[in-house]
Scaffold this motif. Structure first.
Motif, short mmCIF file in Angstrom:
data_model
loop_
_atom_site.label_atom_id
_atom_site.label_comp_id
_atom_site.label_asym_id
_atom_site.label_seq_id
_atom_site.Cartn_x
_atom_site.Cartn_y
_atom_site.Cartn_z
N GLN A 102 46.69 81.41 -7.34
CA GLN A 102 45.63 80.08 -7.35
C GLN A 102 45.47 79.57 -5.91
OE1 GLN A 102 50.41 79.74 -8.63
NE2 GLN A 102 50.48 81.45 -8.65
N LEU A 103 46.32 79.96 -4.98
CA LEU A 103 45.21 78.91 -3.81
C LEU A 103 43.98 78.94 -3.36
CD1 LEU A 103 47.92 80.10 -1.06
CD2 LEU A 103 47.22 77.38 -2.24
N GLU A 104 43.28 80.42 -3.97
CA GLU A 104 41.73 81.24 -4.23
C GLU A 104 40.95 79.96 -5.71
OE1 GLU A 104 42.45 84.99 -4.40
OE2 GLU A 104 41.39 85.23 -2.44
N THR A 105 41.55 80.18 -5.92
CA THR A 105 40.72 79.35 -7.55
C THR A 105 41.21 78.09 -7.34
OG1 THR A 105 41.84 81.00 -8.74
CG2 THR A 105 41.78 78.67 -10.18
N LEU A 106 42.09 77.16 -6.72
CA LEU A 106 42.32 75.80 -6.29
C LEU A 106 41.10 75.85 -5.47
CD1 LEU A 106 43.73 73.67 -8.24
CD2 LEU A 106 45.91 73.63 -6.32
N HIS A 107 41.82 76.43 -4.34
CA HIS A 107 40.07 76.21 -3.14
C HIS A 107 39.42 75.56 -3.72
CE1 HIS A 107 39.13 77.25 0.79
NE2 HIS A 107 39.91 75.50 1.47
N ALA A 108 38.25 77.32 -4.12
CA ALA A 108 37.13 76.78 -5.19
C ALA A 108 36.72 75.94 -5.92
CB ALA A 108 37.32 78.31 -5.53
N PHE A 109 37.67 75.45 -6.25
CA PHE A 109 37.58 74.55 -7.47
C PHE A 109 37.88 73.06 -6.38
CE2 PHE A 109 39.35 71.40 -10.96
CZ PHE A 109 38.40 70.88 -11.15
N ALA A 110 37.98 72.78 -5.47
CA ALA A 110 38.06 71.76 -4.17
C ALA A 110 36.95 71.49 -3.92
CB ALA A 110 39.22 71.60 -3.45
N GLY A 111 36.84 73.24 -3.62
CA GLY A 111 34.65 73.14 -3.16
C GLY A 111 34.06 72.73 -3.80
N LEU A 112 34.18 73.05 -5.07
CA LEU A 112 33.08 73.19 -6.15
C LEU A 112 33.18 71.35 -6.45
CD1 LEU A 112 32.96 75.44 -9.01
CD2 LEU A 112 31.28 75.51 -7.39
N ALA A 113 34.54 70.34 -5.83
CA ALA A 113 34.83 69.05 -6.22
C ALA A 113 34.05 68.78 -5.49
CB ALA A 113 35.85 68.98 -7.13
N ILE A 114 34.23 68.54 -4.29
CA ILE A 114 34.13 67.93 -3.01
C ILE A 114 31.97 67.86 -3.17
CG2 ILE A 114 33.60 68.06 -0.96
CD1 ILE A 114 36.67 68.84 -0.36
N GLY A 115 31.56 69.32 -2.64
CA GLY A 115 30.15 69.09 -3.42
C GLY A 115 29.80 68.29 -4.27
N ARG A 116 30.09 68.15 -5.38
CA ARG A 116 29.93 67.32 -6.79
C ARG A 116 29.90 65.85 -5.90
NH1 ARG A 116 32.44 64.77 -9.99
NH2 ARG A 116 34.02 65.39 -9.52
N LEU A 117 30.99 65.55 -5.90
CA LEU A 117 30.95 64.26 -4.91
C LEU A 117 30.00 63.74 -4.14
CD1 LEU A 117 34.70 63.61 -4.89
CD2 LEU A 117 33.43 62.69 -6.45
N GLU A 118 29.55 64.86 -2.91
CA GLU A 118 28.14 64.82 -2.13
C GLU A 118 27.01 64.49 -2.61
OE1 GLU A 118 28.71 67.29 0.72
OE2 GLU A 118 31.29 67.30 1.79
N LEU A 119 27.12 65.24 -3.54
CA LEU A 119 25.84 65.25 -4.15
C LEU A 119 25.40 63.97 -4.58
CD1 LEU A 119 23.27 66.93 -4.84
CD2 LEU A 119 23.75 67.66 -7.25
N LEU A 120 26.11 63.32 -5.36
CA LEU A 120 26.42 61.84 -6.13
C LEU A 120 26.13 60.86 -5.01
CD1 LEU A 120 29.18 62.57 -9.12
CD2 LEU A 120 26.63 62.82 -8.99
N ALA A 121 27.25 61.29 -3.76
CA ALA A 121 26.66 59.81 -2.64
C ALA A 121 25.16 60.68 -2.75
CB ALA A 121 27.25 60.59 -1.82
N GLU A 122 24.68 61.59 -2.07
CA GLU A 122 23.28 61.35 -2.22
C GLU A 122 22.39 60.63 -2.92
OE1 GLU A 122 21.92 65.28 -0.70
OE2 GLU A 122 23.68 65.40 0.52
#
Length: 211
Positions: A189-209
């Motif tokens: 569960q931690l692996e899944t949530l951790h990976a999902f959080a990484g993708l979400a942060i990447g998406r937000l960073e991309l939108l900010a750029e």
């Protein structure tokens, strides 16, 4: 057993049993008697050895009428010994099954609570507008379950010194403080949530750029 050894009858019964070789599958009967036996004099010892559960020694003191135990008493105790051993075995088996059922029930309840928390956390992560919100959500999920998680200010990734889930030193979660069964429950569960959080942060960073 140590607590009961302070009782004179129990202590003398254990001594009588050991003097006769400490048998586990037959009665021990004192072959000598005092002229005036008291209540603390051990005259017979009956060992009970269930297949599971603790072994038991039943110590019989002198009879109230002062008369000695005879062969008929011994035969009766042999019969009762089998009945009592079976009862102890049944009680031990029942207690073991109840403990296993309680443990399994507790595990299922934890797993259900964890899955519900994962869904809530995933929803919060997907709705987050800033990376810090995602980090707080992931940290909260981990902290409630006794998992150490912190973020590297340089990489923006979660870090911890000991246990790595993904093999990337920038994405580490310390779970060494948890018992092995709990680790098995939480790691996927931690692996899944951790990976999902990484993708979400990447998406937000991309939108900010892009802005």
């Amino acid at each position: 057993a140590a607590a009961f050894m302070t009782e004179p009858l129990v202590r003398r019964g254990c001594e009588l049993w050991r003097q006769d070789g400490a048998p586990l599958h037959r009665l021990v009967r004192s072959r000598t008697r005092a002229e005036d036996p008291g209540p603390d004099l051990a005259e017979m010892v009956v060992p009970l050895v269930p297949q599971s559960g603790p072994e038991v020694l039943i110590v019989l003191g002198s009879r109230a009428d002062g008369l000695p135990y005879d062969d008929e008493h011994e035969r009766m105790l042999v019969s009762l010994r089998h009945v009592a051993t079976t009862a102890l075995q049944a009680a031990a088996t029942t207690a073991d099954l109840e403990a296993k059922v309680a443990d399994k029930t507790s595990s299922l309840q934890r797993a259900l609570a964890d899955r519900q928390a994962v869904l809530r956390s995933a929803r919060a992560i997907s709705e987050a507008e800033y990376p810090d919100e995602i980090r707080v959500t992931l940290q909260t999920f981990a902290a409630v379950r006794g998992v150490s998680l912190r973020w590297d200010s340089g990489t923006g990734r979660s870090t911890a010194p000991e246990k790595f889930l993904s093999g990337d030193p920038g994405e580490a979660i310390d779970i060494d403080g948890l018992a092995a069964p709990r680790q098995e429950e939480l790691v996927p569960q931690l692996e899944t949530l951790h990976a999902f959080a990484g993708l979400a942060i990447g998406r937000l960073e991309l939108l900010a750029e892009l802005k």
